[in-house]
Design an enzyme around this catalytic site. Sequence first.
Site, mmCIF file in Angstrom:
data_model
loop_
_atom_site.group_PDB
_atom_site.id
_atom_site.type_symbol
_atom_site.label_atom_id
_atom_site.label_comp_id
_atom_site.label_asym_id
_atom_site.label_seq_id
_atom_site.Cartn_x
_atom_site.Cartn_y
_atom_site.Cartn_z
ATOM 1 C CB SER A 166 -0.968 0.002 1.189
ATOM 2 O OG SER A 166 -2.119 -0.745 0.882
ATOM 3 C CE LYS A 210 -4.473 2.325 -0.460
ATOM 4 N NZ LYS A 210 -3.873 1.000 -0.298
ATOM 5 C CB SER A 250 -4.383 1.838 3.886
ATOM 6 O OG SER A 250 -3.675 1.181 2.872
#
Length: 479
Positions: free
Chosen positions: A133, A136, A313
Amino acid sequence: MLAKVSTWQLTAGAATLGLVLSAVAVASAGPWDSSGQRTAEARRAALQDAGGGADHGRGGRSDEPDAAPSAPSVLAAPGGSGPGPTKAALAGVLDPLLKDPALGRRSTAAVVDAATGERLYGKNSGDALTPASTTKLATAIAALSMPGSDHRIVTKAVLEPGSGSREVVLVGGGDPTLTARKDAGGNASLRTLADATAKKLKDSGTTEITLSYDTSLYSGPVLHPIGPNENLAPVSALMADEARLDDSTSGTAPREADPAAAAARTFAGLLKDRGIKAKGEPGPGKASGRAEQLAKVSSPPVSALVERMLTHSDNDIAEALARQVTLATGGTASFDGAGAGVRKELEKLGLPLSGTHFADGSGLDRSDKVSADLLTQVLARAADRERPGLRPVLTGLPVAGFTGTLSKRYTDAADAAGIGLVRAKTGTLTGVNTLAGAVVDADGRLLVFAFMTDGTVNPAAAQSALDRLASTVANCGCR
């Protein structure tokens, strides 16, 4: 026990306040804007919700940490005026920690002085690994660059001309935060859209319509390559409340199989409550260029969406923002097109992309590849005082021990020194753990870092080892 709890609560309050005060004190020199904490972090700090997406961290806090940050440390103003750490001293404290077996068979690292852009520490920092993640961060800076931090995503209802059945089309613009809840919480409201649509129809003498929905803005598969998953709804240009089948607002949840159809059914019900009857079930359609706009609602700005995405997230927001990037640059709003759009925007920003591959915007795809160099340069670029529009990349980062996906980490005595000082994006997939963010070190120098691992076997131990690395950078003068 009462004294212990009170001490923790007071320290937590001082830490959170310290982040705000330090931001106000150095708004012109550091990465924090004049509000200290931007919308997503400020709203969520007190709630302490579980993190979203694939970054859930460890379980709840079983006991107060043995040590909490002191007010002077937390109140230190981030900036570039203090002396920076030396490369040799930083290597002296980080090299031993990176040998921890909990970090798996392979790890990379980078620490960069945000004021100068100089890399102060690197271990295979140019090697591209699966970022999970922390992808991102790339999605965030691309979206803030194009379509831009002030851009808002529109959902609208239109009326097709000359249709005897009075056909209304609900047109999705890709807003992942569109909500049907009574309390919209600052998001675009399907109820508000229904209010304005019903009024416009009634004003023209219409009380019965046919309803269809348009998701043509997006193309390609709606399912992520990982398949049906509670971390992410089928990716559609039209959905309400991230197609969640419960009342959650972040984290995993069962999802609607067809988010657009579900949103259209909800809209039909809202119109019915307002005196407009939709005949039959809503079906897919496409608004023509001649359709008359009845009403529209707009999402929060991209800056706020970025903050919410990073704090929790949020995979649904990540995939939507990646598609907004490619739409703004003339690309195709699909998984492949979104990845290409993000890469194209990073190229414009002059970021290091050797070995980089974006298969999605969220980091759920294991074929995503980025380097620690890229992640630290993204963070350093966001700290650039000449680029205030990129700052939500930093202000949206979870705060260790307080917000988002870091709210339940930093529980071990060895890494608790980072509580309130470390702001970082987490990344977790099976065998993959990453952490990238910013700290103000013991001398008041703003540093950005990225630690990436591959082949971990114990997620809790890997996360603790990463937290310890970030805590060490935060508390080390290293000169």
